[in-house]
Design a protein around this motif. Sequence first.
Motif, PDB file in Angstrom:
ATOM      1  N   ASN A  80       0.835  -1.199   0.000  1.00  0.00           N
ATOM      2  CA  ASN A  80       0.000   0.000   0.000  1.00  0.00           C
ATOM      3  C   ASN A  80       0.874   1.256   0.000  1.00  0.00           C
ATOM      4  OD1 ASN A  80      -1.206   2.196   2.083  1.00  0.00           O
ATOM      5  ND2 ASN A  80      -2.841   1.399   0.788  1.00  0.00           N
ATOM      6  N   ASN A  81       1.933   1.264   0.820  1.00  0.00           N
ATOM      7  CA  ASN A  81       2.857   2.398   0.841  1.00  0.00           C
ATOM      8  C   ASN A  81       3.548   2.591  -0.504  1.00  0.00           C
ATOM      9  OD1 ASN A  81       2.493   3.482   3.368  1.00  0.00           O
ATOM     10  ND2 ASN A  81       4.099   2.284   4.343  1.00  0.00           N
ATOM     11  N   TRP A  82       3.937   1.479  -1.112  1.00  0.00           N
ATOM     12  CA  TRP A  82       4.598   1.547  -2.422  1.00  0.00           C
ATOM     13  C   TRP A  82       3.666   2.152  -3.477  1.00  0.00           C
ATOM     14  CZ3 TRP A  82       2.736  -1.453  -6.586  1.00  0.00           C
ATOM     15  CH2 TRP A  82       3.475  -1.358  -7.769  1.00  0.00           C
ATOM     16  N   TYR A  83       2.421   1.700  -3.492  1.00  0.00           N
ATOM     17  CA  TYR A  83       1.485   2.137  -4.535  1.00  0.00           C
ATOM     18  C   TYR A  83       1.033   3.585  -4.330  1.00  0.00           C
ATOM     19  CZ  TYR A  83      -2.322   1.849  -7.914  1.00  0.00           C
ATOM     20  OH  TYR A  83      -3.140   2.057  -8.996  1.00  0.00           O
ATOM     21  N   ASP A  84       0.900   3.986  -3.059  1.00  0.00           N
ATOM     22  CA  ASP A  84       0.332   5.299  -2.754  1.00  0.00           C
ATOM     23  C   ASP A  84       1.370   6.404  -2.622  1.00  0.00           C
ATOM     24  OD1 ASP A  84      -2.273   4.514  -2.814  1.00  0.00           O
ATOM     25  OD2 ASP A  84      -2.544   4.383  -0.644  1.00  0.00           O
ATOM     26  N   VAL A  85       2.585   6.169  -3.086  1.00  0.00           N
ATOM     27  CA  VAL A  85       3.652   7.153  -2.883  1.00  0.00           C
ATOM     28  C   VAL A  85       3.303   8.515  -3.475  1.00  0.00           C
ATOM     29  CG1 VAL A  85       4.896   6.433  -4.989  1.00  0.00           C
ATOM     30  CG2 VAL A  85       6.134   7.562  -3.108  1.00  0.00           C
ATOM     31  N   LEU A 145      -8.410  -4.594  -4.360  1.00  0.00           N
ATOM     32  CA  LEU A 145      -9.727  -3.957  -4.446  1.00  0.00           C
ATOM     33  C   LEU A 145      -9.765  -2.579  -3.792  1.00  0.00           C
ATOM     34  CD1 LEU A 145     -12.093  -7.006  -3.786  1.00  0.00           C
ATOM     35  CD2 LEU A 145     -11.204  -6.120  -5.963  1.00  0.00           C
ATOM     36  N   TYR A 146      -9.025  -2.417  -2.690  1.00  0.00           N
ATOM     37  CA  TYR A 146      -9.031  -1.121  -1.998  1.00  0.00           C
ATOM     38  C   TYR A 146      -7.935  -0.201  -2.534  1.00  0.00           C
ATOM     39  CZ  TYR A 146      -8.168   2.352   1.628  1.00  0.00           C
ATOM     40  OH  TYR A 146      -7.944   3.524   2.285  1.00  0.00           O
ATOM     41  N   THR A 147      -6.672  -0.594  -2.350  1.00  0.00           N
ATOM     42  CA  THR A 147      -5.550   0.293  -2.679  1.00  0.00           C
ATOM     43  C   THR A 147      -5.499   0.632  -4.170  1.00  0.00           C
ATOM     44  OG1 THR A 147      -4.226  -0.551  -0.840  1.00  0.00           O
ATOM     45  CG2 THR A 147      -3.041   0.519  -2.638  1.00  0.00           C
ATOM     46  N   MET A 148      -5.567  -0.396  -5.014  1.00  0.00           N
ATOM     47  CA  MET A 148      -5.320  -0.187  -6.439  1.00  0.00           C
ATOM     48  C   MET A 148      -6.565   0.133  -7.252  1.00  0.00           C
ATOM     49  SD  MET A 148      -2.465  -3.117  -7.222  1.00  0.00           S
ATOM     50  CE  MET A 148      -0.905  -3.170  -6.319  1.00  0.00           C
ATOM     51  N   TRP A 149      -7.742  -0.182  -6.726  1.00  0.00           N
ATOM     52  CA  TRP A 149      -8.947   0.004  -7.539  1.00  0.00           C
ATOM     53  C   TRP A 149      -9.882   1.091  -7.017  1.00  0.00           C
ATOM     54  CZ3 TRP A 149     -14.174  -2.096  -6.551  1.00  0.00           C
ATOM     55  CH2 TRP A 149     -15.060  -1.795  -7.597  1.00  0.00           C
ATOM     56  N   SER A 150     -10.321   0.988  -5.762  1.00  0.00           N
ATOM     57  CA  SER A 150     -11.431   1.838  -5.320  1.00  0.00           C
ATOM     58  C   SER A 150     -11.034   3.096  -4.550  1.00  0.00           C
ATOM     59  CB  SER A 150     -12.384   1.013  -4.451  1.00  0.00           C
ATOM     60  OG  SER A 150     -11.749   0.603  -3.248  1.00  0.00           O
ATOM     61  N   LYS A 151      -9.864   3.107  -3.935  1.00  0.00           N
ATOM     62  CA  LYS A 151      -9.509   4.188  -3.015  1.00  0.00           C
ATOM     63  C   LYS A 151      -9.602   5.564  -3.654  1.00  0.00           C
ATOM     64  CE  LYS A 151      -5.845   5.682   0.149  1.00  0.00           C
ATOM     65  NZ  LYS A 151      -4.526   5.329   0.757  1.00  0.00           N
ATOM     66  N   ARG A 152      -9.176   5.686  -4.890  1.00  0.00           N
ATOM     67  CA  ARG A 152      -9.138   6.997  -5.541  1.00  0.00           C
ATOM     68  C   ARG A 152     -10.372   7.268  -6.390  1.00  0.00           C
ATOM     69  NH1 ARG A 152      -2.774   7.660  -6.847  1.00  0.00           N
ATOM     70  NH2 ARG A 152      -2.002   6.024  -5.476  1.00  0.00           N
ATOM     71  N   ARG A 153     -11.246   6.264  -6.496  1.00  0.00           N
ATOM     72  CA  ARG A 153     -12.374   6.390  -7.422  1.00  0.00           C
ATOM     73  C   ARG A 153     -13.732   6.497  -6.745  1.00  0.00           C
ATOM     74  NH1 ARG A 153      -8.904   2.545  -9.776  1.00  0.00           N
ATOM     75  NH2 ARG A 153      -8.189   3.093 -11.881  1.00  0.00           N
ATOM     76  N   TYR A 154     -13.955   5.722  -5.691  1.00  0.00           N
ATOM     77  CA  TYR A 154     -15.302   5.569  -5.147  1.00  0.00           C
ATOM     78  C   TYR A 154     -15.320   5.762  -3.630  1.00  0.00           C
ATOM     79  CZ  TYR A 154     -15.388   3.022  -9.575  1.00  0.00           C
ATOM     80  OH  TYR A 154     -15.232   2.650 -10.894  1.00  0.00           O
ATOM     81  N   VAL A 215      -8.373  11.829  -3.018  1.00  0.00           N
ATOM     82  CA  VAL A 215      -8.855  10.531  -2.536  1.00  0.00           C
ATOM     83  C   VAL A 215     -10.359  10.634  -2.301  1.00  0.00           C
ATOM     84  CG1 VAL A 215      -8.667   8.765  -0.746  1.00  0.00           C
ATOM     85  CG2 VAL A 215      -6.646  10.058  -1.448  1.00  0.00           C
ATOM     86  N   ALA A 216     -11.102   9.670  -2.824  1.00  0.00           N
ATOM     87  CA  ALA A 216     -12.570   9.740  -2.807  1.00  0.00           C
ATOM     88  C   ALA A 216     -13.148   9.316  -1.460  1.00  0.00           C
ATOM     89  CB  ALA A 216     -13.144   8.880  -3.928  1.00  0.00           C
TER      90      ALA A 216
END
Length: 305
Positions: A80-85, A145-154, A215-216
């Motif tokens: 999650n830290n890597w993806y959300d940098v 589902l959370y970090t890579m898909w929905s966190k920034r969209r929904y 962030v949504a």
Amino acid sequence: MKKNEAPSQIMDKERSISTFISDIKSLFKAGVLIANVLPVFTGFWLALHFSNQSFMDNINLFVLTIIGSTLVMAGALVINNWYDVDIDTIMARTQKRPTVTGHFSLKIVLALGIVLSIVGFILLLFTTIEATVYAFIGWFTYVILYTMWSKRRYTLNTVIGSVSGAVTPLIGWAAIIPGIPLLPLVLFMIIFIWQMPHTFAIAIKKYDEYKAAGVAMLPVVRGLDVTKRQMVVYIACLLPLPFFLVQLGTTFIVIATILNIGWLVVAIKGLFTKDNLKWAHANFLYSVNYLTILFLLMILVTIPY
């Protein structure tokens, strides 16, 4: 201390060690990680209690379950830290993470997250397949589902993310007893529902940061009034759950109900307050203590005397 080392060199080394420890704690989200270990232990403990098994007879299984699940969760948090940098760079509360400061390279962070996850799953395979499956559900939900898909969209990202935390008592339970009877299912529901107002309180506190990062979160997209009302509804949904845990006794039901009513009162006050930050912080503190007390109480009321 070496004779040829100057005081300034010693201080630099101490700072380096302190910084490294701080970076590790930030990378693994130490607070979140520790908070997730307690429900795993509670599920494990209750399964032993209700199957009339000894803790000491299952000590090896306990070690595998706790270490395995902790490594899986740590792996998910690191990824999650890597993806959300990119958004961590914008948000003030995450700007000191080593992925943002550059203290750890992103390649190393990703590799560490993957290795931790794989080792954790391998250890859990030495418990039961069912416990491993629940851990995978939690990992997949949080990372994909959370970090890579929905966190920034929904705004539903909070609902999706709540599943990952809610499976923790199921991991502990399934390591001892196969299947999902009512008791561990209620534990799942408690954590799942709890995470909604808990996360909303954080989102209100950090409203400006989430908005700047895009962030949504519900307060950013739908506003504070909608978020407050939803918090009240979710907390109200916790009220009947202790009554499904009659196996834990009257003392547990009474204390859990008092905790639920207390939180509901705090939440309802938010509908009439103008100091949203102070109210959100009060809810956050209540939510953290609520879950800790509740799950520790489950253990205490089942300790044989």
